[in-house]
Design a protein around this motif. Structure first.
Motif, mmCIF file in Angstrom:
data_model
loop_
_atom_site.group_PDB
_atom_site.id
_atom_site.type_symbol
_atom_site.label_atom_id
_atom_site.label_comp_id
_atom_site.label_asym_id
_atom_site.label_seq_id
_atom_site.Cartn_x
_atom_site.Cartn_y
_atom_site.Cartn_z
ATOM 1 N N ILE A 1 -17.014 40.766 -21.332
ATOM 2 C CA ILE A 1 -16.397 39.338 -22.104
ATOM 3 C C ILE A 1 -17.020 38.978 -23.226
ATOM 4 C CG2 ILE A 1 -15.251 38.695 -19.732
ATOM 5 C CD1 ILE A 1 -17.145 36.393 -19.902
ATOM 6 N N MET A 2 -16.400 38.434 -24.109
ATOM 7 C CA MET A 2 -16.708 37.632 -25.243
ATOM 8 C C MET A 2 -16.163 36.234 -25.210
ATOM 9 S SD MET A 2 -17.385 38.379 -29.420
ATOM 10 C CE MET A 2 -15.856 37.988 -29.907
ATOM 11 N N ILE A 3 -16.802 35.209 -25.209
ATOM 12 C CA ILE A 3 -16.577 33.912 -25.280
ATOM 13 C C ILE A 3 -16.041 33.601 -26.412
ATOM 14 C CG2 ILE A 3 -17.142 31.424 -24.987
ATOM 15 C CD1 ILE A 3 -17.434 33.072 -22.186
ATOM 16 N N LEU A 4 -14.686 33.354 -26.602
ATOM 17 C CA LEU A 4 -14.317 32.870 -27.991
ATOM 18 C C LEU A 4 -14.518 31.203 -28.313
ATOM 19 C CD1 LEU A 4 -10.822 34.775 -27.691
ATOM 20 C CD2 LEU A 4 -13.070 35.473 -29.017
ATOM 21 N N GLU A 5 -14.193 30.645 -27.537
ATOM 22 C CA GLU A 5 -14.228 29.056 -27.452
ATOM 23 C C GLU A 5 -14.511 28.414 -26.013
ATOM 24 O OE1 GLU A 5 -10.225 27.677 -28.206
ATOM 25 O OE2 GLU A 5 -9.837 29.156 -29.665
ATOM 26 N N GLY A 6 -15.376 27.318 -26.097
ATOM 27 C CA GLY A 6 -15.828 26.451 -24.940
ATOM 28 C C GLY A 6 -17.050 27.137 -24.355
ATOM 29 N N SER A 7 -17.323 26.786 -23.173
ATOM 30 C CA SER A 7 -18.642 27.280 -22.355
ATOM 31 C C SER A 7 -18.378 27.444 -21.103
ATOM 32 C CB SER A 7 -19.823 26.381 -22.953
ATOM 33 O OG SER A 7 -19.374 24.968 -22.476
ATOM 34 N N ILE A 8 -19.231 28.113 -20.371
ATOM 35 C CA ILE A 8 -19.338 28.457 -19.173
ATOM 36 C C ILE A 8 -20.843 28.526 -18.427
ATOM 37 C CG2 ILE A 8 -17.223 29.571 -19.001
ATOM 38 C CD1 ILE A 8 -19.081 32.266 -18.585
ATOM 39 N N VAL A 9 -21.137 27.928 -17.299
ATOM 40 C CA VAL A 9 -22.197 28.360 -16.666
ATOM 41 C C VAL A 9 -22.046 29.316 -15.648
ATOM 42 C CG1 VAL A 9 -24.162 27.298 -15.335
ATOM 43 C CG2 VAL A 9 -23.102 26.005 -17.283
ATOM 44 N N LEU A 10 -22.740 30.543 -15.475
ATOM 45 C CA LEU A 10 -22.659 31.348 -14.764
ATOM 46 C C LEU A 10 -23.914 31.550 -13.651
ATOM 47 C CD1 LEU A 10 -21.316 34.682 -16.582
ATOM 48 C CD2 LEU A 10 -19.932 33.254 -15.012
ATOM 49 N N GLU A 11 -23.632 31.674 -12.402
ATOM 50 C CA GLU A 11 -24.932 31.986 -11.603
ATOM 51 C C GLU A 11 -24.439 33.053 -10.414
ATOM 52 O OE1 GLU A 11 -25.946 28.635 -9.003
ATOM 53 O OE2 GLU A 11 -24.455 27.724 -9.998
ATOM 54 N N ASN A 12 -25.288 33.586 -9.742
ATOM 55 C CA ASN A 12 -24.882 34.332 -8.443
ATOM 56 C C ASN A 12 -26.329 34.251 -7.686
ATOM 57 O OD1 ASN A 12 -26.437 36.444 -9.581
ATOM 58 N ND2 ASN A 12 -24.700 37.740 -10.087
ATOM 59 N N ASP A 13 -26.395 35.049 -6.629
ATOM 60 C CA ASP A 13 -27.773 34.908 -5.727
ATOM 61 C C ASP A 13 -28.763 35.577 -6.352
ATOM 62 O OD1 ASP A 13 -26.124 33.821 -3.739
ATOM 63 O OD2 ASP A 13 -25.678 35.829 -2.903
ATOM 64 N N ALA A 14 -28.636 36.357 -7.570
ATOM 65 C CA ALA A 14 -29.849 36.968 -8.190
ATOM 66 C C ALA A 14 -30.088 36.245 -9.710
ATOM 67 C CB ALA A 14 -29.343 38.293 -8.278
ATOM 68 N N MET A 15 -29.194 35.503 -9.996
ATOM 69 C CA MET A 15 -29.172 34.986 -11.480
ATOM 70 C C MET A 15 -29.144 33.279 -11.240
ATOM 71 S SD MET A 15 -26.566 35.911 -14.390
ATOM 72 C CE MET A 15 -25.231 34.909 -14.639
ATOM 73 N N SER A 16 -30.194 32.755 -12.119
ATOM 74 C CA SER A 16 -30.074 31.190 -11.878
ATOM 75 C C SER A 16 -28.867 30.836 -12.987
ATOM 76 C CB SER A 16 -31.435 30.813 -12.344
ATOM 77 O OG SER A 16 -31.821 31.160 -13.809
ATOM 78 N N THR B 1 -26.792 29.772 -15.812
ATOM 79 C CA THR B 1 -26.879 30.000 -17.355
ATOM 80 C C THR B 1 -25.829 29.691 -18.197
ATOM 81 O OG1 THR B 1 -28.748 32.070 -16.917
ATOM 82 C CG2 THR B 1 -27.842 31.856 -19.067
ATOM 83 N N ARG B 2 -25.980 28.953 -19.107
ATOM 84 C CA ARG B 2 -25.112 28.530 -20.023
ATOM 85 C C ARG B 2 -24.691 29.567 -21.091
ATOM 86 N NH1 ARG B 2 -26.144 23.737 -20.267
ATOM 87 N NH2 ARG B 2 -24.358 22.783 -19.377
ATOM 88 N N TYR B 3 -23.379 29.949 -21.302
ATOM 89 C CA TYR B 3 -22.936 30.805 -22.262
ATOM 90 C C TYR B 3 -21.732 30.108 -22.926
ATOM 91 C CZ TYR B 3 -25.238 34.106 -19.393
ATOM 92 O OH TYR B 3 -26.186 34.564 -18.632
ATOM 93 N N GLY B 4 -21.633 30.435 -24.481
ATOM 94 C CA GLY B 4 -20.787 29.812 -25.269
ATOM 95 C C GLY B 4 -20.213 30.673 -26.375
ATOM 96 N N PRO B 5 -19.469 30.331 -27.265
ATOM 97 C CA PRO B 5 -18.817 31.427 -28.338
ATOM 98 C C PRO B 5 -19.624 32.520 -28.978
ATOM 99 C CG PRO B 5 -17.850 28.913 -28.890
ATOM 100 C CD PRO B 5 -19.114 28.962 -27.562
ATOM 101 N N GLY B 6 -19.368 33.813 -28.728
ATOM 102 C CA GLY B 6 -20.065 34.679 -29.371
ATOM 103 C C GLY B 6 -20.796 35.383 -28.335
ATOM 104 N N ASP B 7 -21.123 34.759 -27.110
ATOM 105 C CA ASP B 7 -22.173 35.427 -26.015
ATOM 106 C C ASP B 7 -20.936 36.440 -25.471
ATOM 107 O OD1 ASP B 7 -24.182 33.978 -26.362
ATOM 108 O OD2 ASP B 7 -23.524 32.434 -25.128
ATOM 109 N N VAL B 8 -21.729 37.667 -25.083
ATOM 110 C CA VAL B 8 -21.232 38.919 -24.567
ATOM 111 C C VAL B 8 -21.615 39.016 -23.086
ATOM 112 C CG1 VAL B 8 -20.751 41.334 -24.794
ATOM 113 C CG2 VAL B 8 -20.589 39.854 -26.726
ATOM 114 N N ILE B 9 -20.950 39.276 -22.164
ATOM 115 C CA ILE B 9 -21.451 39.410 -20.867
ATOM 116 C C ILE B 9 -20.682 40.526 -20.157
ATOM 117 C CG2 ILE B 9 -21.550 38.355 -18.586
ATOM 118 C CD1 ILE B 9 -20.830 35.592 -20.097
#
Length: 148
Positions: free
Chosen positions: A65-80, A82-90
């Motif tokens: 994915i590439m964030i186009l607009e807005g922001s998210i915070v992602l986490e899981n059992d192995a990842m604290s 983390t905030r992602y916003g426009p231009g970030d690729v996951i």
């Protein structure tokens, strides 16, 4: 079928509800639109948008994915968290799990690919290699220039 297709991320979106049992908090409303799909149906490009909320997401295909607009915070059992916003690729691999926290609203461009069993993927690579070699060989000899 056209060999080259064009589109724009400004499209009409259709409701794509999040699985209710995955929702942790709020009332996130998701919508999407498929922009393109491969001939074999294994890959697609999608614009996806979601309103504020927290939810689990379980991936049964590879998704970049590439964030186009807005922001998210992602986490899981192995990842604290983390905030992602426009231009970030996951990149999420088939089998991944993530907890999403959409802050306000998010819009993303997603490239999705269904994972093939190893043997089918290997066979497809061999076929494509042979096809490229044969196709390039035919293109190298211009019509009417072949020796007689």
């Amino acid at each position: 079928m056209e060999l080259i297709e064009t589109n724009n991320v400004v499209v009409n979106l259709s409701p794509r509800p999040i699985e209710p049992s995955w929702i942790i908090e709020g009332n996130p409303v998701a919508q999407s639109c498929v922009l393109s799909q491969s001939a074999d149906g294994l890959a697609s490009t999608i614009v996806w948008e979601c309103s504020e909320g927290k939810f689990n997401w379980y991936y049964d295909f590879d998704e970049t994915i590439m964030i186009l607009e807005g922001s998210i915070v992602l986490e899981n059992d192995a990842m604290s968290p983390t905030r992602y916003g426009p231009g970030d690729v996951i990149f999420f691999r088939d089998g991944a799990h993530a907890r999403w926290h959409v802050e306000g609203r998010v819009r993303k461009l997603a490239f999705c690919r269904t994972t093939q069993p190893f043997i089918l993927g290997f066979a497809a690579k061999v076929y494509n290699k042979i096809k490229r070699v044969v196709f390039l060989s035919e293109k190298r000899v211009a019509p009417g220039l072949a020796s007689t």
